[in-house]
Design an enzyme around this catalytic site. Structure first.
Site, PDB file in Angstrom:
ATOM      1  N   LYS A  22     -86.455 -80.738  27.392  1.00  0.00           N
ATOM      2  CA  LYS A  22     -85.667 -81.784  26.705  1.00  0.00           C
ATOM      3  C   LYS A  22     -85.713 -83.083  27.510  1.00  0.00           C
ATOM      4  O   LYS A  22     -85.915 -84.158  26.946  1.00  0.00           O
ATOM      5  CB  LYS A  22     -84.214 -81.340  26.576  1.00  0.00           C
ATOM      6  CG  LYS A  22     -83.249 -82.463  26.171  1.00  0.00           C
ATOM      7  CD  LYS A  22     -81.828 -82.012  26.059  1.00  0.00           C
ATOM      8  CE  LYS A  22     -81.065 -82.111  27.331  1.00  0.00           C
ATOM      9  NZ  LYS A  22     -80.538 -83.416  27.729  1.00  0.00           N
ATOM     10  N   ASN A  23     -85.551 -82.989  28.827  1.00  0.00           N
ATOM     11  CA  ASN A  23     -85.438 -84.202  29.640  1.00  0.00           C
ATOM     12  C   ASN A  23     -86.764 -84.872  29.958  1.00  0.00           C
ATOM     13  O   ASN A  23     -86.799 -85.875  30.667  1.00  0.00           O
ATOM     14  CB  ASN A  23     -84.638 -83.900  30.917  1.00  0.00           C
ATOM     15  CG  ASN A  23     -83.159 -83.704  30.589  1.00  0.00           C
ATOM     16  OD1 ASN A  23     -82.744 -83.910  29.444  1.00  0.00           O
ATOM     17  ND2 ASN A  23     -82.377 -83.291  31.558  1.00  0.00           N
ATOM     18  N   CYS A 126     -69.019 -89.790  29.735  1.00  0.00           N
ATOM     19  CA  CYS A 126     -69.152 -88.512  29.020  1.00  0.00           C
ATOM     20  C   CYS A 126     -68.361 -87.485  29.831  1.00  0.00           C
ATOM     21  O   CYS A 126     -67.751 -87.804  30.846  1.00  0.00           O
ATOM     22  CB  CYS A 126     -70.611 -88.122  28.866  1.00  0.00           C
ATOM     23  SG  CYS A 126     -71.324 -87.500  30.387  1.00  0.00           S
ATOM     24  N   ARG A 131     -70.880 -92.205  34.374  1.00  0.00           N
ATOM     25  CA  ARG A 131     -72.285 -92.444  33.998  1.00  0.00           C
ATOM     26  C   ARG A 131     -72.600 -93.941  33.873  1.00  0.00           C
ATOM     27  O   ARG A 131     -73.023 -94.420  32.830  1.00  0.00           O
ATOM     28  CB  ARG A 131     -72.619 -91.732  32.694  1.00  0.00           C
ATOM     29  CG  ARG A 131     -72.253 -90.275  32.612  1.00  0.00           C
ATOM     30  CD  ARG A 131     -73.062 -89.339  33.468  1.00  0.00           C
ATOM     31  NE  ARG A 131     -74.459 -89.255  33.156  1.00  0.00           N
ATOM     32  CZ  ARG A 131     -74.983 -88.441  32.247  1.00  0.00           C
ATOM     33  NH1 ARG A 131     -74.184 -87.677  31.534  1.00  0.00           N
ATOM     34  NH2 ARG A 131     -76.286 -88.406  32.031  1.00  0.00           N
ATOM     35  N   ASP A 316     -78.186 -79.731  36.911  1.00  0.00           N
ATOM     36  CA  ASP A 316     -78.152 -79.166  35.549  1.00  0.00           C
ATOM     37  C   ASP A 316     -78.145 -77.644  35.557  1.00  0.00           C
ATOM     38  O   ASP A 316     -78.036 -77.033  34.493  1.00  0.00           O
ATOM     39  CB  ASP A 316     -79.351 -79.667  34.729  1.00  0.00           C
ATOM     40  CG  ASP A 316     -79.230 -81.150  34.433  1.00  0.00           C
ATOM     41  OD1 ASP A 316     -80.236 -81.745  33.998  1.00  0.00           O
ATOM     42  OD2 ASP A 316     -78.151 -81.715  34.665  1.00  0.00           O
ATOM     43  N   ARG A 408     -77.621 -79.012  21.643  1.00  0.00           N
ATOM     44  CA  ARG A 408     -78.241 -80.253  22.097  1.00  0.00           C
ATOM     45  C   ARG A 408     -79.407 -79.969  23.032  1.00  0.00           C
ATOM     46  O   ARG A 408     -80.375 -80.704  23.074  1.00  0.00           O
ATOM     47  CB  ARG A 408     -77.230 -81.121  22.847  1.00  0.00           C
ATOM     48  CG  ARG A 408     -76.091 -81.629  21.989  1.00  0.00           C
ATOM     49  CD  ARG A 408     -75.299 -82.662  22.728  1.00  0.00           C
ATOM     50  NE  ARG A 408     -76.186 -83.695  23.265  1.00  0.00           N
ATOM     51  CZ  ARG A 408     -75.758 -84.668  24.071  1.00  0.00           C
ATOM     52  NH1 ARG A 408     -74.502 -84.716  24.428  1.00  0.00           N
ATOM     53  NH2 ARG A 408     -76.589 -85.574  24.517  1.00  0.00           N
TER      54      ARG A 408
HETATM   55  C1  EPZ Z   1     -80.587 -87.458  33.920  1.00  0.00           C
HETATM   56  O1  EPZ Z   1     -79.420 -88.190  33.599  1.00  0.00           O
HETATM   57  C2  EPZ Z   1     -80.562 -86.213  33.034  1.00  0.00           C
HETATM   58  N1  EPZ Z   1     -80.590 -86.596  31.629  1.00  0.00           N
HETATM   59  C3  EPZ Z   1     -79.292 -85.416  33.323  1.00  0.00           C
HETATM   60  O2  EPZ Z   1     -79.330 -84.238  32.531  1.00  0.00           O
HETATM   61  C4  EPZ Z   1     -79.314 -85.007  34.804  1.00  0.00           C
HETATM   62  O3  EPZ Z   1     -78.132 -84.291  35.097  1.00  0.00           O
HETATM   63  C5  EPZ Z   1     -79.409 -86.262  35.672  1.00  0.00           C
HETATM   64  O4  EPZ Z   1     -80.583 -87.031  35.296  1.00  0.00           O
HETATM   65  C6  EPZ Z   1     -79.519 -85.924  37.145  1.00  0.00           C
HETATM   66  O5  EPZ Z   1     -80.641 -85.116  37.372  1.00  0.00           O
HETATM   67  C7  EPZ Z   1     -81.808 -86.823  31.031  1.00  0.00           C
HETATM   68  O6  EPZ Z   1     -82.856 -86.726  31.656  1.00  0.00           O
HETATM   69  C8  EPZ Z   1     -81.795 -87.164  29.579  1.00  0.00           C
HETATM   70  P1  EPZ Z   1     -78.976 -90.233  36.987  1.00  0.00           P
HETATM   71  P2  EPZ Z   1     -79.249 -89.695  34.202  1.00  0.00           P
HETATM   72  O7  EPZ Z   1     -79.178 -91.659  36.618  1.00  0.00           O
HETATM   73  O8  EPZ Z   1     -80.553 -90.351  34.305  1.00  0.00           O
HETATM   74  C9  EPZ Z   1     -75.355 -92.427  39.092  1.00  0.00           C
HETATM   75  C10 EPZ Z   1     -78.572 -82.739  30.926  1.00  0.00           C
HETATM   76  O9  EPZ Z   1     -77.695 -81.878  30.979  1.00  0.00           O
HETATM   77  N2  EPZ Z   1     -75.862 -93.661  38.480  1.00  0.00           N
HETATM   78  O10 EPZ Z   1     -80.037 -89.520  37.787  1.00  0.00           O
HETATM   79  O11 EPZ Z   1     -78.172 -90.352  33.415  1.00  0.00           O
HETATM   80  C11 EPZ Z   1     -74.834 -91.428  38.061  1.00  0.00           C
HETATM   81  O12 EPZ Z   1     -73.500 -91.724  37.697  1.00  0.00           O
HETATM   82  C12 EPZ Z   1     -78.320 -84.100  31.525  1.00  0.00           C
HETATM   83  O13 EPZ Z   1     -79.711 -82.584  30.421  1.00  0.00           O
HETATM   84  C13 EPZ Z   1     -75.267 -94.879  38.824  1.00  0.00           C
HETATM   85  O14 EPZ Z   1     -74.318 -94.921  39.612  1.00  0.00           O
HETATM   86  O15 EPZ Z   1     -78.688 -89.375  35.665  1.00  0.00           O
HETATM   87  C14 EPZ Z   1     -74.957 -90.123  38.795  1.00  0.00           C
HETATM   88  O16 EPZ Z   1     -73.823 -89.972  39.649  1.00  0.00           O
HETATM   89  C15 EPZ Z   1     -76.907 -84.220  32.073  1.00  0.00           C
HETATM   90  N3  EPZ Z   1     -75.727 -96.015  38.262  1.00  0.00           N
HETATM   91  C16 EPZ Z   1     -76.203 -90.307  39.660  1.00  0.00           C
HETATM   92  O17 EPZ Z   1     -76.432 -91.721  39.726  1.00  0.00           O
HETATM   93  C17 EPZ Z   1     -76.780 -96.017  37.379  1.00  0.00           C
HETATM   94  O18 EPZ Z   1     -77.170 -97.102  36.908  1.00  0.00           O
HETATM   95  C18 EPZ Z   1     -77.453 -89.671  39.074  1.00  0.00           C
HETATM   96  O19 EPZ Z   1     -77.558 -90.107  37.722  1.00  0.00           O
HETATM   97  C19 EPZ Z   1     -77.370 -94.776  37.049  1.00  0.00           C
HETATM   98  C20 EPZ Z   1     -76.905 -93.614  37.613  1.00  0.00           C
END
Ligand code: EPZ
Length: 431
Positions: A22-23, A126, A131, A316, A408
């Site tokens: 999915k990701n 969420c 996020r 995840d 999802r």
């Molecule tokens: C991706 O989300 C995945 N989603 C998430 O999977 C996964 O948990 C996550 O990466 C971490 O591996 C998809 O690929 C569609 P991040 P993403 O940006 O990109 C902070 C699932 O269950 N952050 O790596 O949104 C954020 O709050 C989902 O399939 C900022 O602070 O995650 C988090 O604490 C859930 N500012 C950390 O970084 C930003 O601008 C990592 O988030 C962006 C992120």
């Protein structure tokens, strides 16, 4: 609203075909906006998020078609999706879409890179955390875009196009890395990303962008270099297997006991999770069909884990591993370092008889001999699977409510688990 009903106590034996990730599928579909030619994606999973993203891409002007079944192909054969963004008719991504499927916020990158402008609703928080998208916006500003936030929307403008830049991520972000790769691929000049995310899905998307004509070096490493090109062409790409689905089912087998072949699962994508699962006493062996997971007889040993960006233990899979530890012989400490609120499943697992105490960014699980089935509530995608895993080994009947969270990200779970002997059925309310 659908519910899943499970009667625990059955071992799992047989084969589970692992679907496309999915990701990876979501950012790959978004990458279709980068070109006016057709992008063909194979092994696309049949998930609610994929359907939702197709609707969103259609709003921007993307035509799509899905190959029907071929003669003799099994019902669940992998599907090919053809996406054509010949013309982008709308550069606005409205709140009604983005609020329901956060990753759709990432359309801002190809819209900005190809059209010079984008107006995208802020995704909002969420269940697992606030996020924020501040790092994604930092990238676009570094590449020369003007960013304004007004009335809950991000307005991004780069009328003269984007220009390459040196970008340092203060923390690893998957979405930030995906959007930087897409935007920089069409920027003028050279871009270097430092502290980029190394997830296998990043590598998969980069491989596809390279087939489309992008010039990317080092994807999968912390430092990635991109040489912008004037335009990108169509391509054909096969989505890599879903390591999170594979890790989830490996934990289900470890919990329920049995012997299952996870067909198509790749061990190299899951090393840290495999290491943790083997420490609990389950046996995992890689074959050329995929990953074989066995656990018979002996009880589960407690194992401490802490989530981390790839190649660390995936956040995840944290909820699923916690479910496994609820029946371990001893105490385990599960630390979540990526998201600030990813313990929503704890209270639901406690309802099934688990002994879990929260301690800051960690949960301490005291294994119990028996879990008791009960009605529980799914709160987010991965947490809902932790409830399924616990239910497989609980005494009696468990009903998991709000199963739309599950749909999802996990394809046909009642069929996949049912085919291996689980007593599982979907109850559809006659609404
Ligand atoms: C991706 O989300 C995945 N989603 C998430 O999977 C996964 O948990 C996550 O990466 C971490 O591996 C998809 O690929 C569609 P991040 P993403 O940006 O990109 C902070 C699932 O269950 N952050 O790596 O949104 C954020 O709050 C989902 O399939 C900022 O602070 O995650 C988090 O604490 C859930 N500012 C950390 O970084 C930003 O601008 C990592 O988030 C962006 C992120």
């Amino acid at each position: 609203m659908d519910r899943i009903r499970i009667v625990g106590g059955q071992k799992l034996n047989g084969v589970i075909r692992i679907s496309g990730a999915k990701n990876a599928a979501l950012p790959l579909m978004i990458a279709s906006l980068l070109t006016n030619e057709t992008l063909t994606l194979e092994n696309i999973p049949d998930l609610a998020d994929v359907g939702m993203l197709l609707r969103i891409l259609g709003h921007h002007g993307v035509d799509h078609s899905i190959d029907g079944r071929r003669p003799g192909a099994p019902a669940r054969a992998s599907r090919a999706l053809h996406l054509s963004a010949r013309q982008i008719v709308d550069t606005t991504a409205p709140y009604e879409f983005v609020s329901r499927m956060r990753a759709s916020f990432w359309v801002i990158a190809p819209l900005l890179a190809r059209m010079g402008e984008a107006k995208v609703s802020l995704p909002g928080g969420c269940a697992i955390g606030t996020r924020p998208v501040d790092l994604l916006l930092m990238v676009f500003e570094k590449l020369g875009a003007v960013i304004e936030i007004e009335a809950g929307y991000v307005q991004a403008k780069a009328p003269k196009g984007l220009s390459g830049a040196e970008i340092h991520f203060p923390k690893v972000t998957v979405g930030g890395t995906h959007t930087a790769l897409m935007a920089a691929s069409l920027a003028k000049g050279h871009t270097v990303l430092h502290n980029a995310a190394r997830e296998p899905e990043i590598v998969d998307v980069a491989d596809c962008l390279i087939k489309m004509g992008a010039r990317i070096k080092g994807a999968g490493q912390s430092t990635v270099e991109i040489e912008g090109v004037g335009s990108l062409s169509g391509a054909r790409h096969v989505v890599l297997p879903d390591r999170i689905e594979a890790g989830t089912y490996a934990m289900a087998v470890a919990m329920a006991g049995g012997d299952v072949m996870l067909e198509g699962a790749s061990p190299t994508l899951l090393e840290s999770a495999i290491e943790a699962i083997e420490k609990t006493g389950a046996e995992i062996s890689a074959t050329n069909e995929g990953l074989r997971v066995r656990r018979n007889g002996r009880g589960l040993l407690p194992v401490d884990i802490a989530t981390a960006p790839f190649p660390g233990f995936p956040t995840d899979l944290q909820a699923q591993f916690m479910a496994l530890m609820t029946k371990a012989k001893g105490s385990s400490r599960i630390t979540e370092t990526i998201f600030e609120n990813r313990f929503m499943h704890v209270q639901e697992l406690v309802r099934l008889g688990a002994h879990i105490k929260l301690d800051g960014d960690a949960a301490v699980v005291e294994g119990v001999d028996e879990l008791q089935g009960a009605p529980v509530m799914a709160t987010d995608l991965r947490a809902s699977m932790s409830l399924v895993i616990a239910a497989l080994a609980a005494e009696g009947e468990t009903t998991v409510n709000r199963v739309y969270h599950l749909d999802r990200g996990f394809e046909h779970i009642e069929e996949k688990l049912g085919a291996c002997g689980a007593m599982i059925e979907r109850l559809t309310d006659r609404a």
